[in-house]
Write a protein that holds these residues in place. Structure first.
Motif, PDB file in Angstrom:
ATOM      1  N   TYR A 230     -15.857  -2.503 -35.203  1.00  0.00           N
ATOM      2  CA  TYR A 230     -17.139  -2.254 -35.820  1.00  0.00           C
ATOM      3  C   TYR A 230     -17.734  -3.519 -36.693  1.00  0.00           C
ATOM      4  O   TYR A 230     -18.819  -3.323 -37.015  1.00  0.00           O
ATOM      5  N   GLY A 231     -16.900  -4.404 -37.372  1.00  0.00           N
ATOM      6  CA  GLY A 231     -17.283  -5.214 -37.976  1.00  0.00           C
ATOM      7  C   GLY A 231     -16.837  -6.656 -38.089  1.00  0.00           C
ATOM      8  O   GLY A 231     -17.022  -7.565 -39.053  1.00  0.00           O
ATOM      9  N   PHE A 232     -16.404  -7.207 -36.622  1.00  0.00           N
ATOM     10  CA  PHE A 232     -15.939  -8.466 -36.713  1.00  0.00           C
ATOM     11  C   PHE A 232     -17.145  -9.542 -36.598  1.00  0.00           C
ATOM     12  O   PHE A 232     -18.268  -9.174 -36.185  1.00  0.00           O
ATOM     13  N   GLU A 233     -16.930 -10.691 -36.872  1.00  0.00           N
ATOM     14  CA  GLU A 233     -17.840 -11.674 -37.125  1.00  0.00           C
ATOM     15  C   GLU A 233     -17.358 -12.824 -35.772  1.00  0.00           C
ATOM     16  O   GLU A 233     -16.405 -13.088 -35.884  1.00  0.00           O
ATOM     17  N   SER A 234     -18.451 -12.788 -34.851  1.00  0.00           N
ATOM     18  CA  SER A 234     -18.251 -14.014 -33.947  1.00  0.00           C
ATOM     19  C   SER A 234     -19.016 -15.291 -34.037  1.00  0.00           C
ATOM     20  O   SER A 234     -20.217 -14.869 -34.094  1.00  0.00           O
ATOM     21  N   PRO A 235     -18.502 -16.303 -34.017  1.00  0.00           N
ATOM     22  CA  PRO A 235     -19.305 -17.653 -34.019  1.00  0.00           C
ATOM     23  C   PRO A 235     -20.177 -17.880 -32.878  1.00  0.00           C
ATOM     24  O   PRO A 235     -21.103 -18.672 -32.961  1.00  0.00           O
ATOM     25  N   GLU A 236     -20.027 -17.158 -31.758  1.00  0.00           N
ATOM     26  CA  GLU A 236     -21.049 -17.267 -30.635  1.00  0.00           C
ATOM     27  C   GLU A 236     -20.651 -16.101 -29.502  1.00  0.00           C
ATOM     28  O   GLU A 236     -19.655 -15.503 -29.684  1.00  0.00           O
ATOM     29  N   PRO A 237     -21.615 -15.798 -28.518  1.00  0.00           N
ATOM     30  CA  PRO A 237     -21.392 -14.680 -27.855  1.00  0.00           C
ATOM     31  C   PRO A 237     -19.901 -15.303 -27.073  1.00  0.00           C
ATOM     32  O   PRO A 237     -19.620 -16.246 -26.522  1.00  0.00           O
ATOM     33  N   ALA A 238     -19.417 -14.124 -26.494  1.00  0.00           N
ATOM     34  CA  ALA A 238     -18.216 -14.271 -25.782  1.00  0.00           C
ATOM     35  C   ALA A 238     -18.220 -14.149 -24.373  1.00  0.00           C
ATOM     36  O   ALA A 238     -19.133 -13.710 -23.592  1.00  0.00           O
ATOM     37  N   ASP A 239     -17.244 -15.284 -23.555  1.00  0.00           N
ATOM     38  CA  ASP A 239     -16.915 -15.023 -22.186  1.00  0.00           C
ATOM     39  C   ASP A 239     -16.363 -13.660 -21.722  1.00  0.00           C
ATOM     40  O   ASP A 239     -16.406 -13.121 -20.798  1.00  0.00           O
ATOM     41  N   ILE A 240     -15.160 -13.530 -22.821  1.00  0.00           N
ATOM     42  CA  ILE A 240     -14.427 -12.376 -22.408  1.00  0.00           C
ATOM     43  C   ILE A 240     -14.240 -11.831 -23.737  1.00  0.00           C
ATOM     44  O   ILE A 240     -13.891 -12.427 -24.879  1.00  0.00           O
ATOM     45  N   ILE A 241     -14.420 -10.426 -23.869  1.00  0.00           N
ATOM     46  CA  ILE A 241     -13.764  -9.595 -25.061  1.00  0.00           C
ATOM     47  C   ILE A 241     -12.742  -8.774 -24.463  1.00  0.00           C
ATOM     48  O   ILE A 241     -12.656  -8.013 -23.467  1.00  0.00           O
ATOM     49  N   ALA A 242     -11.565  -8.797 -24.863  1.00  0.00           N
ATOM     50  CA  ALA A 242     -10.333  -8.054 -24.386  1.00  0.00           C
ATOM     51  C   ALA A 242      -9.987  -7.129 -25.462  1.00  0.00           C
ATOM     52  O   ALA A 242      -9.961  -7.192 -26.801  1.00  0.00           O
ATOM     53  N   LEU A 243      -9.634  -6.051 -24.854  1.00  0.00           N
ATOM     54  CA  LEU A 243      -8.985  -4.716 -25.578  1.00  0.00           C
ATOM     55  C   LEU A 243      -7.462  -4.274 -24.929  1.00  0.00           C
ATOM     56  O   LEU A 243      -7.656  -3.758 -23.798  1.00  0.00           O
ATOM     57  N   ILE A 260     -21.433  -2.513 -28.574  1.00  0.00           N
ATOM     58  CA  ILE A 260     -20.863  -3.747 -29.355  1.00  0.00           C
ATOM     59  C   ILE A 260     -20.328  -4.701 -28.388  1.00  0.00           C
ATOM     60  O   ILE A 260     -20.619  -5.885 -28.326  1.00  0.00           O
ATOM     61  N   LEU A 261     -19.637  -4.163 -27.620  1.00  0.00           N
ATOM     62  CA  LEU A 261     -18.928  -4.839 -26.382  1.00  0.00           C
ATOM     63  C   LEU A 261     -20.169  -5.896 -25.666  1.00  0.00           C
ATOM     64  O   LEU A 261     -20.103  -6.979 -25.440  1.00  0.00           O
ATOM     65  N   HIS A 262     -20.874  -4.789 -25.151  1.00  0.00           N
ATOM     66  CA  HIS A 262     -22.306  -5.318 -24.471  1.00  0.00           C
ATOM     67  C   HIS A 262     -23.042  -6.459 -25.188  1.00  0.00           C
ATOM     68  O   HIS A 262     -23.305  -7.514 -24.684  1.00  0.00           O
ATOM     69  N   ASP A 263     -23.129  -6.415 -26.311  1.00  0.00           N
ATOM     70  CA  ASP A 263     -24.271  -7.210 -27.114  1.00  0.00           C
ATOM     71  C   ASP A 263     -23.449  -8.411 -27.636  1.00  0.00           C
ATOM     72  O   ASP A 263     -24.067  -9.202 -27.962  1.00  0.00           O
ATOM     73  N   HIS A 264     -22.037  -8.463 -27.550  1.00  0.00           N
ATOM     74  CA  HIS A 264     -21.171  -9.439 -27.979  1.00  0.00           C
ATOM     75  C   HIS A 264     -20.903 -10.385 -26.835  1.00  0.00           C
ATOM     76  O   HIS A 264     -20.303 -11.461 -26.976  1.00  0.00           O
ATOM     77  N   LEU A 265     -21.144 -10.012 -25.765  1.00  0.00           N
ATOM     78  CA  LEU A 265     -20.963 -10.754 -24.433  1.00  0.00           C
ATOM     79  C   LEU A 265     -22.147 -11.858 -24.007  1.00  0.00           C
ATOM     80  O   LEU A 265     -23.196 -11.447 -24.215  1.00  0.00           O
TER      81      LEU A 265
END
Length: 342
Positions: A230-243, A260-265
């Motif tokens: 809910y609150g992680f900081e990513s330096p850039e959009p991700a190619d892969i987000i794994a859970l 959140i997954l959609h918006d960070h990819l």
């Protein structure tokens, strides 16, 4: 008479089960206290030497040695104790280590006791129960790594093209709920162009991940930070987000989570969700390979969670605007659902 014979047979079966559980408890004490590791380094050695090497109290170590001898983890040789083949198999770095069984048995007993106490109140304390026993938490990441690292490396990673595609782009991977970093470490070794960030809520896991990445010479590509989905900081959009076996922990907020997954990819990026495959047919839970997942689902309830069916995950991906693909592994006991952002 037949009933009495059946009763004797049942008692013998349960006695064997109980002795097996106690053997695992003895192994866990040896692992957590560094006694098995000390015995492996020393070779034949008296309890006094094992206690000194492991910085343990002599009284406890003497009695542990007796218990380990009784359950076949230690033998006597040249006036001292030496690990048996069984005892050596519990060492964390042993091929096909039995360590996860010892850790899981103690964790199971802890959570079972908590579930028994909460059964009438309905209280669900959450993931904090994993940190209630100081001796268990440091072994939680290594337990998961030993259980699932080989499956990922030998079976799942080669079957999913998403990893290779991300590596060809010099891609960025985020692992949410990364544990001790085992998933990212394997990815980084297999694909030298990937850059990785592990996020976890437990300081112990972050510490282990950072230490292991540095020891492997991967600290420039594999980093770790404390946080949550809910609150992680990513330096850039991700190619892969794994859970990895983590989505069920946040399923109650799935609409927020999948947004959140959609918006960070990145466009074309993918969320890769690995979960135990909760069967549609309850009868499947009696299969030997699925029995543990039934009890684990009870332990998940204590933490506020429950296991999922792959179809539920695929549907949530679709609602969030991600295109799902479902992959089954280990005869349908494990599922990976990949959701790609168009």
């Amino acid at each position: 008479m037949e009933g009495a014979l059946a009763s004797v047979g049942l008692r013998e079966t349960i006695m064997k089960d109980m002795q097996g559980a106690v053997r695992l408890s003895v192994a866990f004490v040896g692992l957590s206290g560094g006694l098995l590791q000390a015995a492996a380094r020393l070779g034949p050695a008296p309890a006094t030497a094992i206690a000194q090497a492991a910085s343990g109290d002599l009284g406890y170590v003497v009695r542990w040695c007796d218990a380990a001898y009784a359950f076949g983890l230690l033998d006597e040789e040249a006036g001292g104790f030496v690990l048996t083949d069984l005892g050596r198999a519990f060492l964390p770095d042993a091929p096909g280590t039995l360590m996860p069984f010892a850790v899981q048995e103690v964790l199971t007993a802890h959570v079972a006791e908590r579930a028994a106490g909460l059964m009438k109140t309905g209280e669900r304390p959450g993931e904090s129960i994993l940190a209630e026993r100081a001796t268990i938490l440091p072994w939680f990441g290594p337990m998961l790594e030993a259980q699932f690292g080989p499956i990922f490396e030998k079976t799942i990673m080669p079957a999913l093209s998403v990893y290779k595609q991300a590596a060809e782009r010099g891609g960025f991977v985020i692992d949410l709920g990364c544990g001790n970093g085992w998933y990212l470490m394997r990815l980084a070794r297999a694909y030298p162009h990937l850059r990785c960030l592990g996020i976890d809520g437990f300081e112990e896991n972050i510490r282990q991940g950072q230490s292991r990445a540095a020891a492997a010479g991967l600290a420039d590509r594999v980093r770790f930070a404390k946080g949550d989905i809910y609150g992680f900081e990513s330096p850039e959009p991700a190619d892969i987000i794994a859970l990895n076996r983590a989505l069920h922990h946040v399923w109650d907020e799935k609409e927020t989570v999948f947004r959140i997954l959609h918006d960070h990819l990145k466009p074309g990026g993918a969320a890769v969700i690995w979960e135990p495959h909760w069967p549609a047919d309850r009868a499947a839970l009696r299969e030997p390979g699925r029995r543990m997942v039934a009890f684990q689902n009870l332990t998940e309830h204590v933490q506020g969670n429950h296991f999922l069916r792959p179809s539920e995950i695929a549907e949530a991906f679709q609602v969030a605007g991600l295109t799902p693909e479902v992959y089954d592994f280990l005869e349908g006991r494990e599922a990976v659902v990949v959701g790609t952002r168009p």
